[in-house]
Design a protein around this motif. Sequence first.
Motif, PDB file in Angstrom:
ATOM      1  N   GLU A 115       6.250  33.712  92.769  1.00 55.75           N
ATOM      2  CA  GLU A 115       7.035  33.537  93.547  1.00 55.75           C
ATOM      3  C   GLU A 115       8.079  32.422  93.127  1.00 55.75           C
ATOM      4  OE1 GLU A 115       6.217  33.594  98.042  1.00 55.75           O
ATOM      5  OE2 GLU A 115       4.112  33.058  97.052  1.00 55.75           O
ATOM      6  N   GLN A 129       4.366  37.059  95.265  1.00 54.76           N
ATOM      7  CA  GLN A 129       5.458  37.981  94.896  1.00 54.76           C
ATOM      8  C   GLN A 129       5.737  37.500  93.355  1.00 54.76           C
ATOM      9  OE1 GLN A 129       7.441  40.087  96.485  1.00 54.76           O
ATOM     10  NE2 GLN A 129       7.776  39.389  98.653  1.00 54.76           N
ATOM     11  N   ASN A 131       8.618  37.722  90.340  1.00 51.06           N
ATOM     12  CA  ASN A 131      10.027  37.638  89.906  1.00 51.06           C
ATOM     13  C   ASN A 131      10.000  37.278  88.495  1.00 51.06           C
ATOM     14  OD1 ASN A 131      12.937  37.619  89.572  1.00 51.06           O
ATOM     15  ND2 ASN A 131      13.250  36.506  91.419  1.00 51.06           N
ATOM     16  N   GLU A 134      13.541  35.805  87.323  1.00 53.72           N
ATOM     17  CA  GLU A 134      13.749  34.470  87.385  1.00 53.72           C
ATOM     18  C   GLU A 134      13.362  33.516  86.359  1.00 53.72           C
ATOM     19  OE1 GLU A 134      15.217  30.897  89.352  1.00 53.72           O
ATOM     20  OE2 GLU A 134      15.957  33.185  89.446  1.00 53.72           O
ATOM     21  N   GLN A 158       6.957  43.700  88.766  1.00 59.23           N
ATOM     22  CA  GLN A 158       7.982  42.850  89.364  1.00 59.23           C
ATOM     23  C   GLN A 158       8.157  43.462  90.986  1.00 59.23           C
ATOM     24  OE1 GLN A 158      11.272  40.443  87.694  1.00 59.23           O
ATOM     25  NE2 GLN A 158      12.468  42.241  88.754  1.00 59.23           N
ATOM     26  N   TYR A 160      10.431  41.734  93.147  1.00 59.47           N
ATOM     27  CA  TYR A 160      11.710  41.187  93.687  1.00 59.47           C
ATOM     28  C   TYR A 160      12.509  40.689  92.455  1.00 59.47           C
ATOM     29  CZ  TYR A 160      10.986  36.486  94.593  1.00 59.47           C
ATOM     30  OH  TYR A 160      10.891  35.018  94.423  1.00 59.47           O
ATOM     31  N   GLY A 161      13.616  40.795  92.706  1.00 62.42           N
ATOM     32  CA  GLY A 161      14.719  40.139  91.392  1.00 62.42           C
ATOM     33  C   GLY A 161      15.274  41.235  90.725  1.00 62.42           C
TER      34      GLY A 161
END
Length: 677
Positions: A115, A129, A131, A134, A158, A160-161
């Motif tokens: 995260e 999570q 990402n 990021e 992954q 999200y992102g």
Amino acid sequence: MQTDTLIYIILAGIVALLLALFQYINKTKSMSKTNMLFAFLRFISLFSVFLLLINPKFDQVTLTDERPNLVIAVDNSNSVAHLNQTEKAKSLVEALSGNDALKEKFNLEFYTFGERFKNSDSLSFAEKQTNIDEAFSQLAQIYKGHTAPTLLITDGNQTYGNDYEFAFSKYKQPIYPIILGDTITYTDLKIQQLNVNKYAYLKNKFPVETFLVYNGSQNITSKFVVKKGNTVVFSETISFSKENNSKLLNFNLPADRVGVNTYQATLLPLENEKNKVNNTYNFAVEVIDQKTKIALVSSFYHPDLGALKRSVESNERREVSILKPEELLGKLNDFQLVILYQPNDNFKNVLAELNKENKNRFIIEGTKTDLIFLNENNKSFDHEITDDYENYQGTLNTNFSPFLMDDINFESFPPLESNYGSVIFAVPFQTILYKTVNGISTNQPLLATLETNGRREAVLFGENIWQWRSQSYLNTKAFNQFDDFIGKLVQYLASNKKRNRLNIDYQSFYNGNGNIIVKAELFDKNYVFDARETLQITVTDNLSKTSKTYPLILKNNNYQVDLSHLSPSEYSFKVSSGKENLSKSGHFQILEYNVEQQFLNANVGKLEQLASNSEGDSYFIDNTTSLVDDLLGDNRYKTIQKSHKNSLPLIDWKYLLAIIALSLSAEWFLRKYKGLI
């Protein structure tokens, strides 16, 4: 040192020598040792003074060795644990951190991501999570201009992102993915995605969209079932094959009970499925029995109208109608709030009816506002008329008390165009945003709220708020922050509830993979935010009947508590104050869903492509024996010797001042001793 400076130094030495000889040798016509000593001391003093006046600069060259960095970024998310790769990942990190050859050639830097991206080598594999993009964005800032080959220890999944496959375009470093997992293909059925609105209206039907995926080579048949408690509310038989391996289902469910309704969607698993967690998806819908209707009234078109409509209607419990002033007449009671956009003479009957019905309103001023008309037909404030315009930015008033308002980086938003001149309020008001010009606050409200005679009002002294919504998207890659800001203002204006000293901000239900933050705001008896109070929340699991108490932490202009660690269940809570006898209760539900447990394999293809694009190489976790040798033997990663050249002026050399003082002092004492003074 430049040639002209060297000539000045030689001339200074000659002049200093001549002056010293002239004073001590020429006058006495003696070449005694004493006079020669005096002449030498005087020469040192004069020459040092001349050097200070010339102030030559000397170049100092410092050599330093700069070793390349070896970045080791480890996936700390729960999917690694779900694939049973935690021990292998920890063993590899320990082996790398203890390798003397690597430590001699590289500066080892350890990071974790999930995260959040952190500078750490502590691994828990508990983050909900992932990402990866990021992580690359952060590393690109840290190692810009440096050599930093990167070991990416991850399964490549992954949640999200942005797509990390193209991260090499911004992170100009070789990337070496260490793949956690294998390439074995398992037969699997899963609910890839389920989309549903957050709210529905009583006695209506709400749509549900789900995407089902099959991974296998045989022809199979399964059943998709949606349950509400123990009751089946929808079911359909689904057939899959190797070629026809996905299905999109659209169906409607009835909204027959007010409140939060929870559902469980299941794609019945096959007998030989390895991962059955991804066959089930829990979701919820909050059913409400009414919809807040807002009238947005304007006599002309402007981009602000569309931006306001989209922001307000981002909450499905609200509906906005854009009307001309004459179209609102006779329909006023159909709306809970009226937004008057840049009122002019056309609004005369509308304002008269609003005043007669004592209706809540939101007035937005701008360059086309008729201030003479507004001052005559509005009893709450009077705007000075100057026929000039000014651009104002906003800064949040952290002491604003009517409702909880977050700072969404208002200082970064473009200025709003407004009428120049001061505003005098005839009723008590509270400022949400102050006007600022070139970063200097004017102490005049840009956005304010008023409460008088049971009526709530808000006034925005500026147009082009559509640019704020656009800037908010540029800042956060989403409209959510700005839409929440407008939504809270509209919620306050559309309600006539009595203001409370203790306000709680929370949602009716949360997904199990999201952050669960409960915010509270406490005011004293004058409705000034009280930062000295101690708040605590008691959370009770309604199923197990267990309770726990947590403190709320003061953060900016509110109190917060993070309840993300709670397991899926139904909860009730009570927030209470320590000094004041104030409390407020509520309830919420956490749905069971772990996105990190939806994967069966590592994303090998994407990680290998990332390695190829970045001129690195990929390795499986069980085959990393050549990794260290490859890194040590790569000629791209060499220690670089850098030279740093500094120009140091002589005036910074303090010892020269000491020499001048010593030579003059020695000359004076010797002359005194010889009786020459």
